[in-house]
Design a protein around this motif. Sequence first.
Motif, short mmCIF file in Angstrom:
data_model
loop_
_atom_site.label_atom_id
_atom_site.label_comp_id
_atom_site.label_asym_id
_atom_site.label_seq_id
_atom_site.Cartn_x
_atom_site.Cartn_y
_atom_site.Cartn_z
N ILE A 188 0.96 -1.09 -0.11
CA ILE A 188 -0.04 -0.07 -0.09
C ILE A 188 0.68 1.09 -0.06
N GLU A 189 1.87 1.29 0.93
CA GLU A 189 2.80 2.42 1.03
C GLU A 189 3.26 2.62 -0.38
N ALA A 190 4.13 1.48 -0.63
CA ALA A 190 4.91 1.60 -1.85
C ALA A 190 4.05 1.98 -3.31
N LEU A 191 2.58 1.60 -3.33
CA LEU A 191 1.91 1.79 -4.48
C LEU A 191 1.70 3.53 -4.31
N ASP A 192 1.40 4.06 -3.12
CA ASP A 192 1.08 5.32 -2.98
C ASP A 192 2.23 6.30 -3.24
N PHE A 193 3.39 5.71 -3.05
CA PHE A 193 4.66 6.64 -3.29
C PHE A 193 5.06 6.09 -4.69
N SER A 194 4.36 5.46 -5.56
CA SER A 194 5.04 5.05 -6.86
C SER A 194 4.56 6.18 -7.67
N THR A 228 -4.89 6.01 11.89
CA THR A 228 -6.14 6.66 11.22
C THR A 228 -5.79 6.85 9.76
N GLU A 229 -4.51 7.15 9.60
CA GLU A 229 -4.32 7.87 8.00
C GLU A 229 -3.98 6.52 7.35
N GLN A 230 -3.29 5.65 7.73
CA GLN A 230 -2.86 4.42 7.05
C GLN A 230 -4.26 3.75 6.83
N ALA A 231 -5.03 3.39 7.83
CA ALA A 231 -6.28 2.81 7.53
C ALA A 231 -7.12 3.77 6.11
N THR A 232 -7.24 4.84 6.30
CA THR A 232 -8.04 5.55 5.41
C THR A 232 -7.15 5.26 3.97
N LEU A 233 -5.85 5.33 3.74
CA LEU A 233 -5.33 5.04 2.72
C LEU A 233 -5.44 3.69 2.15
N LEU A 234 -5.29 2.81 3.07
CA LEU A 234 -5.91 1.28 2.62
C LEU A 234 -7.12 1.21 2.14
#
Length: 152
Positions: free
Chosen positions: A56-62, A127-133
């Motif tokens: 998820i994090e890697a996808l967001d920064f790609s 909360t931010e990570q859950a929202t991103l996911l």
Amino acid sequence: MKILTSTFNTKHNTAPFSQIKIEDYKPAFIENIAAARAEINTITNNPEAPTFQNTIEALDFSGNALDRLSSIFFNLNSAETNDEMQKIAQEVSPLLTEFSNDITLNENLFKRIKTVYEQRESLNLTTEQATLLDKKFKGFSRNGALLSEEKN
């Protein structure tokens, strides 16, 4: 072109418009799409189990360089367009659409996202990570990732 495919060496990382030539845009789009595609392939082909960080994090920064280039080009195209800019926009828009479709229709990438999503309760996400996911999962789902291939 190199100016549009590397980090800006300016105050606040702002675009050095005086150094950008109109003929730099299309090759920069092609190079940045290839780089973003490689980032997605790295996520998709990661042999490790899917985690929030490696999926998820890697996808967001790609695709950050591609996003930055798109913002610069399309904002300038809206504010100060000309025939040459319009021609480039017509040439790169299908490339961007194809790349976007390749991501949203990537079954292996969605499987990784879904795996993380199904584990969300046990991940102790902020909360931010859950929202991103949630946004990543719903974005793929709304584009048909959960539809079966069977025809009715």
